[in-house]
Design a protein around this motif. Sequence first.
Motif, PDB file in Angstrom:
ATOM      1  N   LYS A 296      41.868  44.101  30.962  1.00  0.00           N
ATOM      2  CA  LYS A 296      41.324  43.045  30.072  1.00  0.00           C
ATOM      3  C   LYS A 296      42.305  41.869  30.137  1.00  0.00           C
ATOM      4  CE  LYS A 296      39.907  46.639  26.321  1.00  0.00           C
ATOM      5  NZ  LYS A 296      40.091  46.651  25.109  1.00  0.00           N
ATOM      6  N   LYS A 297      43.296  41.901  30.486  1.00  0.00           N
ATOM      7  CA  LYS A 297      44.298  40.737  30.793  1.00  0.00           C
ATOM      8  C   LYS A 297      43.617  39.934  31.941  1.00  0.00           C
ATOM      9  CE  LYS A 297      48.856  39.404  31.620  1.00  0.00           C
ATOM     10  NZ  LYS A 297      50.490  40.026  31.928  1.00  0.00           N
ATOM     11  N   PHE A 298      43.302  40.471  32.708  1.00  0.00           N
ATOM     12  CA  PHE A 298      42.482  39.729  34.036  1.00  0.00           C
ATOM     13  C   PHE A 298      41.374  38.762  33.511  1.00  0.00           C
ATOM     14  CE2 PHE A 298      39.196  39.430  37.278  1.00  0.00           C
ATOM     15  CZ  PHE A 298      40.079  39.040  38.502  1.00  0.00           C
ATOM     16  N   TYR A 299      40.266  39.566  32.721  1.00  0.00           N
ATOM     17  CA  TYR A 299      39.198  38.736  32.390  1.00  0.00           C
ATOM     18  C   TYR A 299      39.539  37.910  31.258  1.00  0.00           C
ATOM     19  CZ  TYR A 299      36.598  42.193  35.123  1.00  0.00           C
ATOM     20  OH  TYR A 299      36.124  42.757  36.008  1.00  0.00           O
ATOM     21  N   LYS A 300      40.439  37.969  30.432  1.00  0.00           N
ATOM     22  CA  LYS A 300      41.056  37.080  29.496  1.00  0.00           C
ATOM     23  C   LYS A 300      41.427  35.917  30.092  1.00  0.00           C
ATOM     24  CE  LYS A 300      44.046  36.492  25.192  1.00  0.00           C
ATOM     25  NZ  LYS A 300      45.003  37.310  24.423  1.00  0.00           N
ATOM     26  N   ASN A 301      42.222  36.122  30.929  1.00  0.00           N
ATOM     27  CA  ASN A 301      42.887  34.906  31.906  1.00  0.00           C
ATOM     28  C   ASN A 301      41.639  34.050  32.335  1.00  0.00           C
ATOM     29  OD1 ASN A 301      44.888  33.138  33.299  1.00  0.00           O
ATOM     30  ND2 ASN A 301      43.869  34.110  35.102  1.00  0.00           N
TER      31      ASN A 301
ATOM     32  N   TRP B 296      38.478  33.952  31.451  1.00  0.00           N
ATOM     33  CA  TRP B 296      37.664  33.244  30.227  1.00  0.00           C
ATOM     34  C   TRP B 296      38.435  32.058  29.669  1.00  0.00           C
ATOM     35  CZ3 TRP B 296      32.781  32.574  29.247  1.00  0.00           C
ATOM     36  CH2 TRP B 296      31.939  33.698  29.756  1.00  0.00           C
ATOM     37  N   ASN B 297      39.755  32.116  29.338  1.00  0.00           N
ATOM     38  CA  ASN B 297      40.665  31.087  28.956  1.00  0.00           C
ATOM     39  C   ASN B 297      40.587  29.917  29.742  1.00  0.00           C
ATOM     40  OD1 ASN B 297      41.307  32.653  26.599  1.00  0.00           O
ATOM     41  ND2 ASN B 297      43.271  33.356  27.517  1.00  0.00           N
ATOM     42  N   THR B 298      40.510  30.146  30.912  1.00  0.00           N
ATOM     43  CA  THR B 298      40.792  29.053  31.897  1.00  0.00           C
ATOM     44  C   THR B 298      39.489  28.222  32.036  1.00  0.00           C
ATOM     45  OG1 THR B 298      42.150  30.487  33.535  1.00  0.00           O
ATOM     46  CG2 THR B 298      40.890  28.540  34.471  1.00  0.00           C
ATOM     47  N   ILE B 299      38.442  28.911  32.116  1.00  0.00           N
ATOM     48  CA  ILE B 299      37.176  28.292  32.297  1.00  0.00           C
ATOM     49  C   ILE B 299      36.493  27.577  30.849  1.00  0.00           C
ATOM     50  CG2 ILE B 299      36.037  29.478  34.048  1.00  0.00           C
ATOM     51  CD1 ILE B 299      34.412  31.200  32.544  1.00  0.00           C
ATOM     52  N   LEU B 300      36.993  28.273  29.720  1.00  0.00           N
ATOM     53  CA  LEU B 300      36.684  27.589  28.406  1.00  0.00           C
ATOM     54  C   LEU B 300      37.235  26.365  28.131  1.00  0.00           C
ATOM     55  CD1 LEU B 300      36.191  30.776  26.020  1.00  0.00           C
ATOM     56  CD2 LEU B 300      34.213  29.335  26.851  1.00  0.00           C
ATOM     57  N   SER B 301      38.627  26.318  28.671  1.00  0.00           N
ATOM     58  CA  SER B 301      39.756  25.001  28.449  1.00  0.00           C
ATOM     59  C   SER B 301      38.848  23.895  29.551  1.00  0.00           C
ATOM     60  CB  SER B 301      41.036  25.384  28.976  1.00  0.00           C
ATOM     61  OG  SER B 301      40.941  25.702  30.274  1.00  0.00           O
ATOM     62  N   GLY B 302      37.980  24.321  30.103  1.00  0.00           N
ATOM     63  CA  GLY B 302      37.492  23.047  31.113  1.00  0.00           C
ATOM     64  C   GLY B 302      37.995  23.066  32.587  1.00  0.00           C
ATOM     65  N   LYS B 303      38.624  24.041  32.837  1.00  0.00           N
ATOM     66  CA  LYS B 303      39.288  24.288  34.302  1.00  0.00           C
ATOM     67  C   LYS B 303      38.313  25.050  35.236  1.00  0.00           C
ATOM     68  CE  LYS B 303      43.803  23.232  32.418  1.00  0.00           C
ATOM     69  NZ  LYS B 303      45.330  23.557  32.277  1.00  0.00           N
ATOM     70  N   THR B 304      38.661  24.909  36.407  1.00  0.00           N
ATOM     71  CA  THR B 304      38.096  25.897  37.327  1.00  0.00           C
ATOM     72  C   THR B 304      39.088  27.070  37.573  1.00  0.00           C
ATOM     73  OG1 THR B 304      36.926  23.999  38.286  1.00  0.00           O
ATOM     74  CG2 THR B 304      37.208  25.915  39.428  1.00  0.00           C
ATOM     75  N   TRP B 305      38.542  28.339  37.632  1.00  0.00           N
ATOM     76  CA  TRP B 305      39.084  29.464  37.772  1.00  0.00           C
ATOM     77  C   TRP B 305      38.925  30.078  39.360  1.00  0.00           C
ATOM     78  CZ3 TRP B 305      37.830  34.362  39.593  1.00  0.00           C
ATOM     79  CH2 TRP B 305      39.015  35.442  39.500  1.00  0.00           C
ATOM     80  N   ASN B 306      39.956  30.348  40.174  1.00  0.00           N
ATOM     81  CA  ASN B 306      39.600  30.780  41.332  1.00  0.00           C
ATOM     82  C   ASN B 306      40.596  32.003  41.674  1.00  0.00           C
ATOM     83  OD1 ASN B 306      38.664  28.279  42.884  1.00  0.00           O
ATOM     84  ND2 ASN B 306      40.210  27.231  41.989  1.00  0.00           N
ATOM     85  N   GLY B 307      39.901  33.019  42.099  1.00  0.00           N
ATOM     86  CA  GLY B 307      40.319  34.210  42.372  1.00  0.00           C
ATOM     87  C   GLY B 307      39.536  35.132  43.129  1.00  0.00           C
ATOM     88  N   GLU B 308      39.834  36.526  42.992  1.00  0.00           N
ATOM     89  CA  GLU B 308      39.350  37.554  43.767  1.00  0.00           C
ATOM     90  C   GLU B 308      38.657  38.821  42.797  1.00  0.00           C
ATOM     91  OE1 GLU B 308      41.641  38.844  47.201  1.00  0.00           O
ATOM     92  OE2 GLU B 308      41.725  36.966  47.993  1.00  0.00           O
ATOM     93  N   PHE B 309      37.588  39.242  43.106  1.00  0.00           N
ATOM     94  CA  PHE B 309      37.057  40.112  42.278  1.00  0.00           C
ATOM     95  C   PHE B 309      37.166  41.585  43.196  1.00  0.00           C
ATOM     96  CE2 PHE B 309      35.142  37.019  39.676  1.00  0.00           C
ATOM     97  CZ  PHE B 309      35.518  37.133  38.641  1.00  0.00           C
ATOM     98  N   VAL B 310      37.081  42.804  42.439  1.00  0.00           N
ATOM     99  CA  VAL B 310      36.877  43.984  43.304  1.00  0.00           C
ATOM    100  C   VAL B 310      35.575  44.358  42.307  1.00  0.00           C
ATOM    101  CG1 VAL B 310      37.318  46.378  43.965  1.00  0.00           C
ATOM    102  CG2 VAL B 310      39.054  44.615  44.189  1.00  0.00           C
ATOM    103  N   ASN B 311      34.431  44.348  43.080  1.00  0.00           N
ATOM    104  CA  ASN B 311      33.234  44.481  42.156  1.00  0.00           C
ATOM    105  C   ASN B 311      32.410  45.601  42.856  1.00  0.00           C
ATOM    106  OD1 ASN B 311      33.368  42.482  40.224  1.00  0.00           O
ATOM    107  ND2 ASN B 311      32.283  41.093  40.986  1.00  0.00           N
TER     108      ASN B 311
END
Length: 337
Positions: free
Chosen positions: A75-80, A82-97
């Motif tokens: 949950k911490k991963f997804y919370k971070n 959402w907090n990033t993009i809702l603040s108007g910033k771009t989130w960069n990272g990797e997913f295992v989907n």
Amino acid sequence: MTISQLLDITERKKAEEERLRLATGVYQAAEEIIITDTDGNIQYVNPAFEKITGYSRDEVIGKNPRILKSGKHDKKFYKNLWNTILSGKTWNGEFVNKKKDGTLYIERASISPVKDNSGRIINFIAVKSDITEQKKTEEALKESEEKFRSLVENAQDAIYIITPDGFEYANPAFEKLTGYSSEEILSKDFDFRNLIHPDDVKKIEEREKVRGQGKELPGRYEFRIVTKDGKERIVEARTASIGKGKKVRVIGILRDMTERIKAEEKMKRILEQEKEFKLATAHYFFNPIAIAKGYIDLAMEKASDEEQVEKLKAAEHAIERVEKVVKNVTQRGEIRE
């Protein structure tokens, strides 16, 4: 029609062409492109998304990207995120989907907010690349490097990498051989010539001169080094060059040959002593044997009866047997006739 109306039509036509180019680019992109509303509900996916995930456009429109969740992130991963993009910033990272067929895959993503003219966030756009094979290659390379490093670190031979600026690497066996610590060896002040025996410096310099001319050199050679505590060691060196000019790096392996060479020299001395002993032994025995055989020949010439001749022949045969034994001892090291 007025000029202003014509200009307006022209501007609208340009804008329409620009939107068409943008839409075509998004549609044909090799990367997955997903557009969601502010609640994360999918409004658009391009063909690359369908190809990579296995889901069709109709199957995902209106749904949340959580359909791709693999359970590998907390949950911490997804919370971070959402907090990033809702603040108007771009989130960069990797997913295992997870794909539709249940296959896990790794993707590198960049998720950005889309804002209207007032600065209000109205959408989110995600651009994602499937990096599964790249990750596998990186892991295989990492594993290979770890195995290689383990072999080098535990090798009995001294292994080093040197550049025109000095040592780049030295394994524990190199430290043990020379007596210098890795900190000392990798220091900019440490010179490889510090290790070379003064009488062998010229030999090494000549090799480096030939190397600099781009000529081939023998893969193996021997020279002496002087350890930190002043002891002299004989090493067999094997080197290979990577690169050219100022960027050249030399990978070298030093094998301590001191004890082996000492053993070989000792064996050589023993063999020489054995040879001298055999020669002395042969001289010591063969001279008396030759004299005895000479006297027997004289006696046989003067013998007057057959019994005396037989006895002298028996004595001669016995001496010949001794002679054969001595020859085998001195020539073959075997005690036999």
